[in-house]
Design an enzyme around this catalytic site. Structure first.
Site, PDB file in Angstrom:
ATOM      1  N   GLN A  31      -9.060  -5.454   2.039  1.00 33.85           N
ATOM      2  CA  GLN A  31      -7.956  -5.145   1.134  1.00 33.85           C
ATOM      3  C   GLN A  31      -7.724  -6.258   0.110  1.00 33.85           C
ATOM      4  OE1 GLN A  31      -5.025  -4.348   4.220  1.00 33.85           O
ATOM      5  NE2 GLN A  31      -5.948  -5.975   5.397  1.00 33.85           N
ATOM      6  N   HIS A  62      10.710  -8.567  11.903  1.00 38.17           N
ATOM      7  CA  HIS A  62      10.001  -9.031  13.101  1.00 38.17           C
ATOM      8  C   HIS A  62      10.894  -9.010  14.342  1.00 38.17           C
ATOM      9  CE1 HIS A  62       7.126 -11.027  10.068  1.00 38.17           C
ATOM     10  NE2 HIS A  62       6.596  -9.897  10.517  1.00 38.17           N
ATOM     11  N   ASP A  86       0.091 -11.498  10.377  1.00 37.87           N
ATOM     12  CA  ASP A  86       0.902 -12.646   9.944  1.00 37.87           C
ATOM     13  C   ASP A  86       1.498 -13.392  11.141  1.00 37.87           C
ATOM     14  OD1 ASP A  86       2.727  -9.894   9.073  1.00 37.87           O
ATOM     15  OD2 ASP A  86       3.505 -11.254  10.617  1.00 37.87           O
ATOM     16  N   GLY A 139      -7.548  -0.859  14.959  1.00 39.56           N
ATOM     17  CA  GLY A 139      -6.639  -0.526  16.060  1.00 39.56           C
ATOM     18  C   GLY A 139      -6.950   0.811  16.695  1.00 39.56           C
ATOM     19  N   ASP A 156       2.463  -2.754  13.974  1.00 45.62           N
ATOM     20  CA  ASP A 156       2.965  -3.467  12.794  1.00 45.62           C
ATOM     21  C   ASP A 156       1.905  -3.354  11.703  1.00 45.62           C
ATOM     22  OD1 ASP A 156       3.601  -6.977  11.962  1.00 45.62           O
ATOM     23  OD2 ASP A 156       4.108  -5.093  10.945  1.00 45.62           O
ATOM     24  N   SER A 157       1.814  -2.149  11.158  1.00 46.23           N
ATOM     25  CA  SER A 157       0.705  -1.837  10.247  1.00 46.23           C
ATOM     26  C   SER A 157       1.125  -1.885   8.787  1.00 46.23           C
ATOM     27  CB  SER A 157       0.226  -0.410  10.542  1.00 46.23           C
ATOM     28  OG  SER A 157       1.179   0.514  10.040  1.00 46.23           O
ATOM     29  N   THR A 158       0.142  -1.793   7.897  1.00 51.41           N
ATOM     30  CA  THR A 158       0.396  -1.536   6.485  1.00 51.41           C
ATOM     31  C   THR A 158       0.826  -0.081   6.356  1.00 51.41           C
ATOM     32  OG1 THR A 158      -1.997  -1.164   6.431  1.00 51.41           O
ATOM     33  CG2 THR A 158      -1.220  -3.252   5.545  1.00 51.41           C
TER      34      THR A 158
HETATM   35  N1  SAM Z   1       5.417  -5.715   8.251  1.00 46.96           N
HETATM   36  C1  SAM Z   1       4.490  -5.274   7.290  1.00 46.96           C
HETATM   37  C2  SAM Z   1       4.927  -3.949   6.743  1.00 46.96           C
HETATM   38  O1  SAM Z   1       5.846  -3.393   7.309  1.00 46.96           O
HETATM   39  O2  SAM Z   1       4.393  -3.517   5.718  1.00 46.96           O
HETATM   40  C3  SAM Z   1       3.121  -5.209   7.921  1.00 46.96           C
HETATM   41  C4  SAM Z   1       2.604  -6.518   8.056  1.00 46.96           C
HETATM   42  S1  SAM Z   1       1.073  -6.765   8.797  1.00 46.96           S
HETATM   43  C5  SAM Z   1       0.479  -7.973   7.716  1.00 46.96           C
HETATM   44  C6  SAM Z   1       0.045  -5.361   8.509  1.00 46.96           C
HETATM   45  C7  SAM Z   1      -1.350  -5.583   9.049  1.00 46.96           C
HETATM   46  O3  SAM Z   1      -1.952  -4.348   9.466  1.00 46.96           O
HETATM   47  C8  SAM Z   1      -2.324  -6.175   8.007  1.00 46.96           C
HETATM   48  O4  SAM Z   1      -2.661  -7.478   8.380  1.00 46.96           O
HETATM   49  C9  SAM Z   1      -3.536  -5.233   8.037  1.00 46.96           C
HETATM   50  O5  SAM Z   1      -4.772  -5.897   7.929  1.00 46.96           O
HETATM   51  C10 SAM Z   1      -3.351  -4.577   9.409  1.00 46.96           C
HETATM   52  N2  SAM Z   1      -4.057  -3.303   9.551  1.00 46.96           N
HETATM   53  C11 SAM Z   1      -4.149  -2.309   8.632  1.00 46.96           C
HETATM   54  N3  SAM Z   1      -4.910  -1.300   9.120  1.00 46.96           N
HETATM   55  C12 SAM Z   1      -5.301  -1.671  10.369  1.00 46.96           C
HETATM   56  C13 SAM Z   1      -6.083  -1.045  11.391  1.00 46.96           C
HETATM   57  N4  SAM Z   1      -6.624   0.171  11.186  1.00 46.96           N
HETATM   58  N5  SAM Z   1      -6.253  -1.690  12.563  1.00 46.96           N
HETATM   59  C14 SAM Z   1      -5.690  -2.921  12.774  1.00 46.96           C
HETATM   60  N6  SAM Z   1      -4.953  -3.585  11.830  1.00 46.96           N
HETATM   61  C15 SAM Z   1      -4.746  -2.951  10.663  1.00 46.96           C
END
Ligand code: SAM
Length: 285
Positions: A31, A62, A86, A139, A156-158
């Protein structure tokens, strides 16, 4: 020359943040990642044009993702965090002395490394805790293949864009259900109901097919522009989101009553009191 960074999550609504100093701005394996200083929100990280984290308000999101399910459960030992690179949710999970292992499954190693470098206080040493296990993987693959059983799973995903889209599917939730121990709780980052209502509605509809109790709770993180942020809630034990204030307060005291800045026993109970426009999204229509 002044640089303004635009959040591009919503089609009819854009927010711009002034980047006083850019610390990182490039593509990772998965990304687009930018980290910059902003006078109002502190240090900010955006992924694919969407705010993920700001140092001035990260405690809200968090604390509410970690403490609500952990105090509702009351004796969670094994926790799985999907995403969360993070380290903020991990930090809060590890404040619970009862937690014996916390597995964090993050798809993008660069997010962990860059956050350790530019946001060391967000993880606050959680990655060095002996209870922490880090898995770099998608995940969906992890929960599909794991034979472990977790008391609490925190997604806690994007947003459902790019690598995060698969984390909003029924297949993923079905595998999360399989990976939950009896009496376990699944909590999901589920967007801003005012602007992303269909997303929350869809997730909770899937939960309703898989669990006895499908609902959501809310909290407001200022840098997630657009009102309350929702957390999807799925479990087979309806009592868990209806605990009395006194019970949560007792559990908090037993856990050492560690200092928090948003979560409290009162905020836990209040978080499930949804305004009608959000309740209508999570209740069976
Ligand atoms: N709190 C933030 C929000 O609400 O937007 C999310 C923060 S956290 C940084 C989101 C994380 O999800 C990112 O580091 C991203 O790389 C991860 N992520 C996205 N898709 C994923 C997947 N399929 N499996 C595991 N991690 C994933």
């Amino acid at each position: 020359m002044e640089r303004w960074v635009e959040e591009t999550l919503h089609s009819g609504f854009r927010v711009r943040l002034k980047a006083d100093k850019i610390l990182f701005d490039s593509e990772t394996e998965h990304q687009q990642l930018i980290i910059f200083e902003n006078e109002d929100f502190g240090r900010v990280m955006m992924l694919d044009g969407i705010v993920q984290l700001s140092t001035r308000d990260e405690f809200v999101y968090h604390e509410m993702m970690a403490h609500v399910p952990l105090f509702a459960h009351g004796k969670a030992k094994k926790v799985l965090i999907i995403g969360g690179g993070d380290g903020g949710v991990l930090r809060e999970v590890l404040r619970h002395p009862e937690v014996k292992s916390a597995t964090l499954c993050e798809i993008d190693r660069s997010v962990i490394d860059l956050c350790l470098e530019h946001f060391p206080d967000v993880s606050g040493g959680a990655y060095d805790d002996k209870r922490t296990k880090v898995v770099i993987a998608d995940g969906t693959k992890f929960v599909h293949e794991t034979d472990q059983r977790f008391d609490v799973i925190l997604v806690d995903s994007t947003d459902p864009i790019g690598p995060g889209a698969v984390l909003f599917t029924k297949e993923f939730y079905t595998d999360c259900r399989r990976a939950l121990a009896s009496g376990g709780i699944l909590v999901t980052q589920n967007g801003l109901p005012f602007l992303q209502g269909p997303e929350l509605k869809q997730s909770v509809t899937y939960f309703r097919d898989l669990f006895d109790d499908a609902f959501a709770y809310v909290a407001t993180t200022p840098s997630y522009f657009g009102g309350s942020m929702s957390y999807g809630w799925a479990t087979d034990d309806k009592k868990l989101r209806n605990h009395k204030l006194a019970k949560i307060a007792r559990r908090y005291k037993k856990a050492g009553a560690f200092p928090t800045r948003y979560w409290s026993p009162e905020m836990q109970v209040a978080a499930f009191a949804l305004p009608t426009y959000i309740r209508e999204l999570v209740e069976a229509s």
